[in-house]
Design an enzyme around this catalytic site. Structure first.
Site, mmCIF file in Angstrom:
data_model
loop_
_atom_site.group_PDB
_atom_site.id
_atom_site.type_symbol
_atom_site.label_atom_id
_atom_site.label_comp_id
_atom_site.label_asym_id
_atom_site.label_seq_id
_atom_site.Cartn_x
_atom_site.Cartn_y
_atom_site.Cartn_z
ATOM 1 N N THR A 145 0.799 -1.218 -0.213
ATOM 2 C CA THR A 145 0.012 0.060 -0.017
ATOM 3 C C THR A 145 0.705 1.250 0.032
ATOM 4 O OG1 THR A 145 -1.531 1.236 1.500
ATOM 5 C CG2 THR A 145 -0.205 -0.402 2.447
ATOM 6 N N ASP A 146 0.307 2.498 -0.396
ATOM 7 C CA ASP A 146 0.998 3.556 -0.612
ATOM 8 C C ASP A 146 1.037 4.090 0.741
ATOM 9 O OD1 ASP A 146 -1.740 4.369 -0.007
ATOM 10 O OD2 ASP A 146 -1.883 5.654 -1.583
ATOM 11 N N GLU A 147 0.437 3.459 1.886
ATOM 12 C CA GLU A 147 0.574 4.106 3.334
ATOM 13 C C GLU A 147 1.988 3.659 3.960
ATOM 14 O OE1 GLU A 147 -2.790 3.573 6.053
ATOM 15 O OE2 GLU A 147 -4.084 3.915 4.275
ATOM 16 N N TYR A 169 -1.460 -0.446 11.132
ATOM 17 C CA TYR A 169 -1.978 -0.993 9.799
ATOM 18 C C TYR A 169 -0.627 -0.729 8.864
ATOM 19 C CZ TYR A 169 -3.438 -1.398 5.065
ATOM 20 O OH TYR A 169 -3.380 -1.658 3.492
ATOM 21 N N LYS A 208 -15.381 1.352 4.956
ATOM 22 C CA LYS A 208 -14.155 2.309 4.271
ATOM 23 C C LYS A 208 -15.047 3.860 3.781
ATOM 24 C CE LYS A 208 -11.092 -0.687 4.692
ATOM 25 N NZ LYS A 208 -10.815 -1.945 3.954
ATOM 26 N N PRO A 224 -19.743 10.915 9.246
ATOM 27 C CA PRO A 224 -19.027 11.324 10.072
ATOM 28 C C PRO A 224 -17.646 11.477 9.278
ATOM 29 C CG PRO A 224 -19.107 8.696 10.181
ATOM 30 C CD PRO A 224 -19.965 9.287 9.214
ATOM 31 N N ARG A 292 -8.999 10.900 13.427
ATOM 32 C CA ARG A 292 -8.595 9.597 13.438
ATOM 33 C C ARG A 292 -7.231 9.851 14.143
ATOM 34 N NH1 ARG A 292 -7.352 6.315 7.895
ATOM 35 N NH2 ARG A 292 -9.551 5.499 8.396
HETATM 36 P P1 NAD Z 1 -10.510 -6.330 2.472
HETATM 37 O O1 NAD Z 1 -10.363 -6.278 3.732
HETATM 38 O O2 NAD Z 1 -11.756 -6.166 1.489
HETATM 39 O O3 NAD Z 1 -10.109 -8.042 2.346
HETATM 40 C C1 NAD Z 1 -9.019 -8.907 2.858
HETATM 41 C C2 NAD Z 1 -9.317 -10.403 2.504
HETATM 42 O O4 NAD Z 1 -8.452 -11.037 3.166
HETATM 43 C C3 NAD Z 1 -10.594 -10.794 2.971
HETATM 44 O O5 NAD Z 1 -11.249 -11.783 1.963
HETATM 45 C C4 NAD Z 1 -10.521 -11.617 4.372
HETATM 46 O O6 NAD Z 1 -11.222 -12.740 4.701
HETATM 47 C C5 NAD Z 1 -9.092 -12.001 4.036
HETATM 48 N N1 NAD Z 1 -8.128 -12.511 5.226
HETATM 49 C C6 NAD Z 1 -8.000 -11.788 6.066
HETATM 50 N N2 NAD Z 1 -6.957 -12.223 7.038
HETATM 51 C C7 NAD Z 1 -6.860 -13.572 6.503
HETATM 52 C C8 NAD Z 1 -5.906 -14.631 6.860
HETATM 53 N N3 NAD Z 1 -5.312 -14.652 7.916
HETATM 54 N N4 NAD Z 1 -5.974 -15.570 6.005
HETATM 55 C C9 NAD Z 1 -6.466 -15.627 4.888
HETATM 56 N N5 NAD Z 1 -7.351 -14.797 4.395
HETATM 57 C C10 NAD Z 1 -7.480 -13.535 5.114
HETATM 58 O O7 NAD Z 1 -8.838 -5.887 1.766
HETATM 59 P P2 NAD Z 1 -8.742 -4.948 0.197
HETATM 60 O O8 NAD Z 1 -9.301 -3.632 0.489
HETATM 61 O O9 NAD Z 1 -9.455 -6.071 -0.710
HETATM 62 O O10 NAD Z 1 -7.142 -5.176 0.246
HETATM 63 C C11 NAD Z 1 -6.734 -6.128 -0.243
HETATM 64 C C12 NAD Z 1 -5.069 -5.863 -0.327
HETATM 65 O O11 NAD Z 1 -4.798 -4.795 -0.632
HETATM 66 C C13 NAD Z 1 -4.472 -5.858 1.521
HETATM 67 O O12 NAD Z 1 -3.286 -6.427 1.217
HETATM 68 C C14 NAD Z 1 -4.393 -4.237 1.454
HETATM 69 O O13 NAD Z 1 -3.468 -3.924 2.194
HETATM 70 C C15 NAD Z 1 -3.963 -3.965 0.054
HETATM 71 N N6 NAD Z 1 -4.246 -2.577 -0.302
HETATM 72 C C16 NAD Z 1 -5.968 -2.077 -0.114
HETATM 73 C C17 NAD Z 1 -6.229 -0.908 -0.749
HETATM 74 C C18 NAD Z 1 -7.562 -0.268 -0.643
HETATM 75 O O14 NAD Z 1 -7.920 0.856 -0.791
HETATM 76 N N7 NAD Z 1 -8.278 -1.406 -0.256
HETATM 77 C C19 NAD Z 1 -5.080 0.026 -1.284
HETATM 78 C C20 NAD Z 1 -3.917 -0.547 -1.383
HETATM 79 C C21 NAD Z 1 -3.605 -1.688 -0.910
HETATM 80 O O1 DAU Z 2 -4.029 4.282 0.685
HETATM 81 C C1 DAU Z 2 -4.273 2.782 0.656
HETATM 82 C C2 DAU Z 2 -5.215 2.584 1.944
HETATM 83 O O2 DAU Z 2 -6.433 3.007 1.583
HETATM 84 C C3 DAU Z 2 -5.184 0.946 1.874
HETATM 85 O O3 DAU Z 2 -3.752 0.573 2.360
HETATM 86 C C4 DAU Z 2 -6.200 0.574 3.098
HETATM 87 O O4 DAU Z 2 -6.212 -0.981 3.224
HETATM 88 C C5 DAU Z 2 -7.613 1.251 2.855
HETATM 89 O O5 DAU Z 2 -8.306 0.994 3.870
HETATM 90 C C6 DAU Z 2 -7.444 2.673 2.739
HETATM 91 O O6 DAU Z 2 -6.993 3.586 3.749
HETATM 92 P P1 DAU Z 2 -7.551 4.861 4.330
HETATM 93 O O7 DAU Z 2 -7.441 4.854 5.621
HETATM 94 O O8 DAU Z 2 -6.892 5.934 3.454
HETATM 95 O O9 DAU Z 2 -9.260 4.606 3.897
HETATM 96 P P2 DAU Z 2 -10.267 4.960 4.594
HETATM 97 O O10 DAU Z 2 -11.601 4.694 3.536
HETATM 98 O O11 DAU Z 2 -10.412 4.380 5.834
HETATM 99 O O12 DAU Z 2 -10.214 6.382 4.814
HETATM 100 C C7 DAU Z 2 -10.076 7.193 3.710
HETATM 101 C C8 DAU Z 2 -10.029 8.850 4.267
HETATM 102 O O13 DAU Z 2 -11.470 9.118 4.778
HETATM 103 C C9 DAU Z 2 -9.208 8.973 5.512
HETATM 104 O O14 DAU Z 2 -8.654 10.208 5.287
HETATM 105 C C10 DAU Z 2 -10.154 9.003 6.600
HETATM 106 C C11 DAU Z 2 -11.302 9.419 6.348
HETATM 107 N N1 DAU Z 2 -12.642 8.855 6.628
HETATM 108 C C12 DAU Z 2 -12.612 7.700 6.897
HETATM 109 C C13 DAU Z 2 -13.818 6.973 7.507
HETATM 110 C C14 DAU Z 2 -14.134 5.495 7.553
HETATM 111 C C15 DAU Z 2 -13.387 9.838 7.297
HETATM 112 O O15 DAU Z 2 -13.191 11.012 7.567
HETATM 113 N N2 DAU Z 2 -14.473 9.101 8.005
HETATM 114 C C16 DAU Z 2 -14.917 7.862 8.125
HETATM 115 O O16 DAU Z 2 -15.616 7.239 8.597
#
Ligand code: NAD
Ligand code: DAU
Length: 362
Positions: A145-147, A169, A208, A224, A292
Site C-alpha cells: 500500500t501507499d500508506e 496497519y 471504508k 462522520p 483519526r
Molecule cells: P479486504 O479487507 O476487503 O479483504 C481482505 C481479505 O483477506 C478478506 O477476504 C479476508 O477474509 C481475507 N483475510 C484476512 N485475514 C486473512 C488470513 N489470515 N488468511 C486468509 N485470508 C485472510 O481488503 P482489500 O481492500 O481488498 O485489500 C486487499 C489488499 O490490498 C490488502 O493487502 C491491502 O493491504 C491492500 N491494499 C488495499 C487498498 C485499498 O484501498 N483497499 C489499497 C492499497 C493496498
Molecule cells: O491508501 C491505501 C489504503 O487506503 C489501503 O492500504 C487501506 O487498506 C484502505 O483501507 C485505505 O486506507 P484509508 O485509511 O485511506 O481509507 P479509509 O476509507 O478508511 O479513509 C479514507 C479517508 O477518509 C481517510 O482520510 C479517513 C477518512 N474517513 C474515513 C472514514 C471511514 C473519514 O473522514 N470518515 C470515516 O468514517
C-alpha cells in the site's frame, strides 16, 4: 488484465480472494477465459465474503477453474500444500482497515506480518524443490500500500523513498513487504511488490470512506467526516488496481517494487461533495467528528515505473464514481447484510462518541 497472449503463470494461489480487491482480481482473471486456474485461500474474516465470487461461480467454465478453500495464511499446514501446486502466489490477504488497527492492532501483526512469513516460507520450500529440478520456482507477489510511505505533505513518493508508516496497519504492511523483499535478497525468491493507492468500486466493505458514506446517505444517516476533512487521497478504481497487479505479476522484474497510483487526488470533502451530488442528498448529513489518531494528511505516488512496464489505468474517476454509486444503489442486499450483527457493535465503538460530540460541517 495482462497484455500477454499466453500468461506466464497459469496456476495461481490468490490469498484474500474473497475480499474487495482480491475478488475483483479473481473475477477478472477468470473472465478472460485464457485457461488460468485459481485457488483462493481466504479466512473469511468479517471482511471476506464468498458472494463476491458469485459471478465467476455462476459460470460453469469459470467455476471449473476456481477452487475455494477457507483457511488462514498464517497456518503453515494449510498453506504449504497449496503453494506446492501453483506457479505463483498473489497475496491480497490482510487486515486492511486503519481504524480497526487503531482499536486492536494484534490481528494486523498476525496476518499482515506473520501470515506473509508463512507464505514466504512455503515459497522457499518450493524454491528448494525447484533447485533439485522437481518444478519451476513459484513467483510471490505481495500486495502492499501507499500508506507505507507515511504522510506525504508535498510531491510524490517514489519506490526507493524511505518508508515511514504511522499506523499499526501501515507498519504491519511495511513489515510484510520488507520481509518479502528480504526473501528475494537472502534466498533468491522470485518476489515482486505492488504499492496501491486508495481503491474504490463495487464490493468495497462499508467500513471504508466511500462505501460508508454512500450507504449511510442512501439511508439518510449522518456522514462522520474526520477532523477538518481536508486530508487528501489518490483514488484508484478497483478493476485498474487488480489489472495493474496482474500486469506486474506477468511483467514485473524479480526483486522490484511498483507504485500503482490512481492520479485522482481529492480531499475527503471533495469526495463527499461529489457523492452527495450523485445521490441527490443534502450536505446537512455531514458531521465533523473527532479525528483519526495519527491521521495521515496526504498520500501521493509517482507511478512512472509502472507506466514504463506498459500499464495504463482505464477508468476515468467520474465514471468510476458513478458506477460505484449505481452499484451500491442496485446491490442493497449485499451491503445491508454486512451492516448487521458484528457491524453494529463496531459502528457504535467507532462512531457513537464521535457523533455525539460532532459539529455541523460548513
Ligand atoms: P479486504 O479487507 O476487503 O479483504 C481482505 C481479505 O483477506 C478478506 O477476504 C479476508 O477474509 C481475507 N483475510 C484476512 N485475514 C486473512 C488470513 N489470515 N488468511 C486468509 N485470508 C485472510 O481488503 P482489500 O481492500 O481488498 O485489500 C486487499 C489488499 O490490498 C490488502 O493487502 C491491502 O493491504 C491492500 N491494499 C488495499 C487498498 C485499498 O484501498 N483497499 C489499497 C492499497 C493496498
Ligand atoms: O491508501 C491505501 C489504503 O487506503 C489501503 O492500504 C487501506 O487498506 C484502505 O483501507 C485505505 O486506507 P484509508 O485509511 O485511506 O481509507 P479509509 O476509507 O478508511 O479513509 C479514507 C479517508 O477518509 C481517510 O482520510 C479517513 C477518512 N474517513 C474515513 C472514514 C471511514 C473519514 O473522514 N470518515 C470515516 O468514517
Amino acid at each position: 488484465m495482462s497484455d500477454s497472449i499466453e500468461p506466464r503463470f497459469r496456476r495461481l494461489l490468490v490469498t484474500g480472494g474473497a475480499g474487495f480487491i482480491g475478488s475483483c482480481f479473481v473475477r477478472d482473471v477468470l473472465a478472460r477465459r485464457d485457461g488460468r486456474s485459481i485457488t483462493v485461500l481466504d479466512k473469511l474474516t468479517y471482511a471476506g465474503n464468498r458472494v463476491n465470487l458469485a459471478p465467476a461461480e455462476a459460470d460453469p467454465e469459470q467455476a471449473a477453474r476456481l477452487r475455494f478453500i477457507v483457511g488462514d495464511i498464517a497456518d503453515p499446514a494449510a498453506v504449504a500444500p497449496l503453494v506446492a501446486e501453483v506457479d505463483a502466489v498473489v497475496n491480497f490477504a490482510a487486515e486492511s482497515h486503519v481504524d480497526r488497527s487503531i482499536l486492536d492492532p494484534e490481528a494486523f501483526l498476525r496476518t499482515d506480518v506473520m501470515g506473509v512469513h508463512v507464505l514466504l516460507e512455503a515459497c522457499r520450500a518450493e524454491r528448494d524443490r525447484a533447485a533439485k529440478g522437481l518444478r519451476a520456482a513459484p513467483r510471490f507477489l505481495q500486495v502492499s500500500t501507499d500508506e507505507v510511505y507515511g504522510s506525504v505533505e508535498s510531491g510524490e513518493s517514489r519506490e526507493d523513498d524511505r518508508l515511514e508508516p504511522r499506523s499499526p496497519y501501515s507498519a504491519a504492511k511495511a513489515a510484510g513487504e520488507l520481509l518479502a523483499r528480504s526473501y528475494f535478497v537472502t534466498y533468491g525468491l522470485d518476489v515482486v511488490v505492488t504499492r496501491g493507492s486508495n481503491t474504490y468500486g463495487p464490493y468495497h466493505h462499508p467500513e471504508k470512506l466511500i462505501p460508508l458514506f454512500i450507504t449511510n446517505a442512501i439511508d439518510d444517516q449522518q456522514l462522520p467526516l474526520y477532523g477538518d476533512g481536508l486530508q487528501r487521497r489518490d483514488w484508484l478504481y478497483v478493476a485498474d488496481h487488480a489489472g495493474a497487479i496482474g500486469h506486474v505479476l506477468e511483467h514485473g522484474a524479480a526483486g522490484e517494487t511498483y507504485n500503482l497510483a490512481g492520479n485522482n487526488e481529492r480531499t475527503n470533502r471533495e469526495i463527499v461533495t461529489e457523492l452527495l451530488a450523485r445521490l441527490g442528498k443534502p450536505w446537512s448529513l455531514v458531521r465533523l467528528v473527532e479525528d483519526r489518531p495519527g491521521h495521515d494528511r496526504r498520500y501521493a505516488m509517482d507511478s512512472s515505473k509502472l507506466a514504463a512496464l506498459g500499464w495504463t489505468n482505464k477508468m476515468p474517476f467520474g465514471d468510476g464514481l458513478a458506477a460505484t454509486v449505481d452499484w451500491y444503489r442496485q446491490n442493497q442486499d449485499w451491503w445491508r447484510s454486512i451492516k448487521s450483527g458484528e457491524w453494529e457493535a463496531y459502528y457504535r465503538r467507532q462512531y457513537a462518541a464521535r457523533l455525539a460530540g460532532s459539529r455541523e460541517a460548513t
